[in-house]
Design a protein around this motif. Sequence first.
Motif, PDB file in Angstrom:
ATOM      1  N   LEU A 185       8.967   4.984  -3.785  1.00  0.00           N
ATOM      2  CA  LEU A 185       8.045   6.071  -4.079  1.00  0.00           C
ATOM      3  C   LEU A 185       8.783   7.410  -4.139  1.00  0.00           C
ATOM      4  O   LEU A 185       9.873   7.566  -3.569  1.00  0.00           O
ATOM      5  CB  LEU A 185       6.951   6.141  -3.010  1.00  0.00           C
ATOM      6  CG  LEU A 185       5.934   4.989  -2.987  1.00  0.00           C
ATOM      7  CD1 LEU A 185       5.060   5.092  -1.755  1.00  0.00           C
ATOM      8  CD2 LEU A 185       5.086   5.001  -4.257  1.00  0.00           C
ATOM      9  N   LYS A 186       8.180   8.350  -4.816  1.00  0.00           N
ATOM     10  CA  LYS A 186       8.708   9.701  -4.898  1.00  0.00           C
ATOM     11  C   LYS A 186       8.946  10.256  -3.494  1.00  0.00           C
ATOM     12  O   LYS A 186       8.119  10.112  -2.598  1.00  0.00           O
ATOM     13  CB  LYS A 186       7.728  10.587  -5.661  1.00  0.00           C
ATOM     14  CG  LYS A 186       8.117  12.046  -5.752  1.00  0.00           C
ATOM     15  CD  LYS A 186       7.062  12.829  -6.517  1.00  0.00           C
ATOM     16  CE  LYS A 186       7.377  14.311  -6.562  1.00  0.00           C
ATOM     17  NZ  LYS A 186       6.332  15.071  -7.301  1.00  0.00           N
ATOM     18  N   GLU A 320      -1.529   1.049  -9.455  1.00  0.00           N
ATOM     19  CA  GLU A 320      -0.388   1.864  -9.046  1.00  0.00           C
ATOM     20  C   GLU A 320       0.089   1.471  -7.649  1.00  0.00           C
ATOM     21  O   GLU A 320       1.231   1.728  -7.276  1.00  0.00           O
ATOM     22  CB  GLU A 320      -0.763   3.341  -9.069  1.00  0.00           C
ATOM     23  CG  GLU A 320      -0.753   3.957 -10.453  1.00  0.00           C
ATOM     24  CD  GLU A 320       0.653   4.145 -10.988  1.00  0.00           C
ATOM     25  OE1 GLU A 320       1.507   4.738 -10.302  1.00  0.00           O
ATOM     26  OE2 GLU A 320       0.905   3.677 -12.107  1.00  0.00           O
ATOM     27  N   SER A 321      -0.780   0.850  -6.872  1.00  0.00           N
ATOM     28  CA  SER A 321      -0.459   0.206  -5.595  1.00  0.00           C
ATOM     29  C   SER A 321       0.528   1.002  -4.732  1.00  0.00           C
ATOM     30  O   SER A 321       1.648   0.569  -4.473  1.00  0.00           O
ATOM     31  CB  SER A 321       0.117  -1.192  -5.875  1.00  0.00           C
ATOM     32  OG  SER A 321       0.230  -1.949  -4.706  1.00  0.00           O
ATOM     33  N   PRO A 322       0.111   2.186  -4.250  1.00  0.00           N
ATOM     34  CA  PRO A 322       1.030   2.996  -3.443  1.00  0.00           C
ATOM     35  C   PRO A 322       1.478   2.303  -2.160  1.00  0.00           C
ATOM     36  O   PRO A 322       2.535   2.638  -1.613  1.00  0.00           O
ATOM     37  CB  PRO A 322       0.212   4.259  -3.139  1.00  0.00           C
ATOM     38  CG  PRO A 322      -1.214   3.865  -3.341  1.00  0.00           C
ATOM     39  CD  PRO A 322      -1.204   2.844  -4.427  1.00  0.00           C
ATOM     40  N   ASP A 323       0.692   1.342  -1.678  1.00  0.00           N
ATOM     41  CA  ASP A 323       1.058   0.604  -0.471  1.00  0.00           C
ATOM     42  C   ASP A 323       1.785  -0.700  -0.780  1.00  0.00           C
ATOM     43  O   ASP A 323       2.006  -1.516   0.129  1.00  0.00           O
ATOM     44  CB  ASP A 323      -0.194   0.308   0.368  1.00  0.00           C
ATOM     45  CG  ASP A 323      -0.879   1.567   0.861  1.00  0.00           C
ATOM     46  OD1 ASP A 323      -0.163   2.535   1.197  1.00  0.00           O
ATOM     47  OD2 ASP A 323      -2.125   1.592   0.894  1.00  0.00           O
ATOM     48  N   ASP A 324       2.123  -0.926  -2.038  1.00  0.00           N
ATOM     49  CA  ASP A 324       2.798  -2.151  -2.466  1.00  0.00           C
ATOM     50  C   ASP A 324       2.031  -3.394  -1.984  1.00  0.00           C
ATOM     51  O   ASP A 324       2.602  -4.353  -1.464  1.00  0.00           O
ATOM     52  CB  ASP A 324       4.238  -2.176  -1.934  1.00  0.00           C
ATOM     53  CG  ASP A 324       5.039  -3.366  -2.467  1.00  0.00           C
ATOM     54  OD1 ASP A 324       4.741  -3.835  -3.581  1.00  0.00           O
ATOM     55  OD2 ASP A 324       5.946  -3.830  -1.745  1.00  0.00           O
ATOM     56  N   ASP A 325       0.721  -3.361  -2.182  1.00  0.00           N
ATOM     57  CA  ASP A 325      -0.112  -4.470  -1.705  1.00  0.00           C
ATOM     58  C   ASP A 325      -0.873  -5.152  -2.844  1.00  0.00           C
ATOM     59  O   ASP A 325      -1.838  -5.870  -2.597  1.00  0.00           O
ATOM     60  CB  ASP A 325      -1.109  -3.968  -0.661  1.00  0.00           C
ATOM     61  CG  ASP A 325      -2.078  -2.922  -1.230  1.00  0.00           C
ATOM     62  OD1 ASP A 325      -1.861  -2.444  -2.369  1.00  0.00           O
ATOM     63  OD2 ASP A 325      -3.051  -2.581  -0.531  1.00  0.00           O
ATOM     64  N   LEU A 326      -0.437  -4.930  -4.069  1.00  0.00           N
ATOM     65  CA  LEU A 326      -1.152  -5.509  -5.198  1.00  0.00           C
ATOM     66  C   LEU A 326      -1.227  -7.028  -5.084  1.00  0.00           C
ATOM     67  O   LEU A 326      -2.268  -7.635  -5.345  1.00  0.00           O
ATOM     68  CB  LEU A 326      -0.457  -5.106  -6.505  1.00  0.00           C
ATOM     69  CG  LEU A 326      -1.186  -5.433  -7.807  1.00  0.00           C
ATOM     70  CD1 LEU A 326      -2.555  -4.784  -7.868  1.00  0.00           C
ATOM     71  CD2 LEU A 326      -0.339  -5.008  -9.011  1.00  0.00           C
TER      72      LEU A 326
END
Length: 482
Positions: A185-186, A320-326
């Motif tokens: 992430l950024k 976009e799954s910011p928590d990488d939980d897709l």
Amino acid sequence: MENRRKFIKFFSAVAAGFVGLKRFTEASITGKQDYENQIDIYGDLVKDPQRLIDLPKNFSYRVISKKGNIMTDGLYVPGAPDGMAAFPVNKDRVLLIRNHELNPDQFNEGPFGIINERFDRIDSNLVYDLGKDMPHLGGCTNILYDLNKRKVIREFLSLAGTIRNCAGGPTPWGTWISCEEDVTLKGAQSLKNHGYNFEVPGYLEPQLANPIPLKEMGRFNHEAVAIDPKTGIVYQTEDRDDGLIYRFIPNVKGELAKGGKLQAMAIREKKSLDTRNWPLEINTNTENLDFIPDRPIARTIGIEIGHSLEIEWVDLDNIESPDDDLRQRGYQMGAARFARGEGMWHDNNNIFFACTNGGFNKSGQIFKYIPSSFEGTPKEESAPGILTLFIEPNNTNIVEFADNITVAPWGDLIIAEDGPQLQYLRGITPAGKIYTLACNSRNLVEFTGPCFSANHNSLFVNMQSPGLTLEITGPWKKSMHN
């Protein structure tokens, strides 16, 4: 071409082959060594006096690119070459588009030099992530190669500023989809989010692609893609132990940047199926199981070899799954779980994909998906796509951690291994017979990016370390008769 059409004809033999494969797998689990599904097509490998790559008799190789050499654009050939595809230009030339699986801190492997002394040779506006202190170093290179003269005509950087471009896949319209195997992430050293696909045109002259992240294809630990030319639908693998198989239905066929719908593969009537066929986790030592014990271990069978399962697709949101939980959310919604989806290839209405850690001893599976004749439309409800577990050897002497894959012009699958032992290129005939094609005699590092030039039947492949791209030639058509 005619040889490719024979693949479907040969698949009539696969039903019988599946029976043998099933017996073969069960024998492997109990510790018996059953080699009935091995075949000797090319004979023993001949030791390479240069200690680089061992090949069968009458085969030869040529190194066409080497890490650190100066390219046509004045930059250095980047290291860690990975996924790759070959695009015919004319009867004598082929264009290779090649990934480089580099992290931001691998400054000694990047195209700009150790202190970025050559960075001013490119347009910084065409670098996806300039980074806080230095540009990110993943990306792609293009190689225009003359097949008759066995000579590189031009070689240059074509995508810049990404992270860990692992695999990807060719498009029917002549571009390459490069996949980031990363979900940074950024923040910290990154100025932008990562975990996307990027489209790289088939440039024949030095030029950088406009690095547009294909965000609606999902943000996750991408590995490879395969595109059905009939529908333009993109299938995607995810390199996670609990990953999913995705499909992206574009709003406009052939124009991926215009967005679309992202879905995950689910087994009809078996929601949230675990296809990994792993042993039950009796203790933590089974996590890296590399042996078959004398007594049987309890195991879960999510999918049997040769069984055909009807498929449906689950719509995904918050991609976009910011928590990488897709993948976890998709599984909870009924999507099937796969063990490290890696290489993927489309051929003759079949989508093949490798799951590197699938199977009882976690050493690899190969699946085949046949899309519905109504794929991506409401009518597929009545005629769903079909998923089959093609092979699961559970024997590292035969296949060890299948990674990148391609399909040869005559229909065989070619597999690059990625394991801790000697690294091989293996072949699998349409009837499920497995043979050995090459061995890395330099080190224990993987082969990557196997692909054929359809116009000359040259096999191109990378050696990730020391960072080489090779052309292999030989009497390929012999395997058609087995």
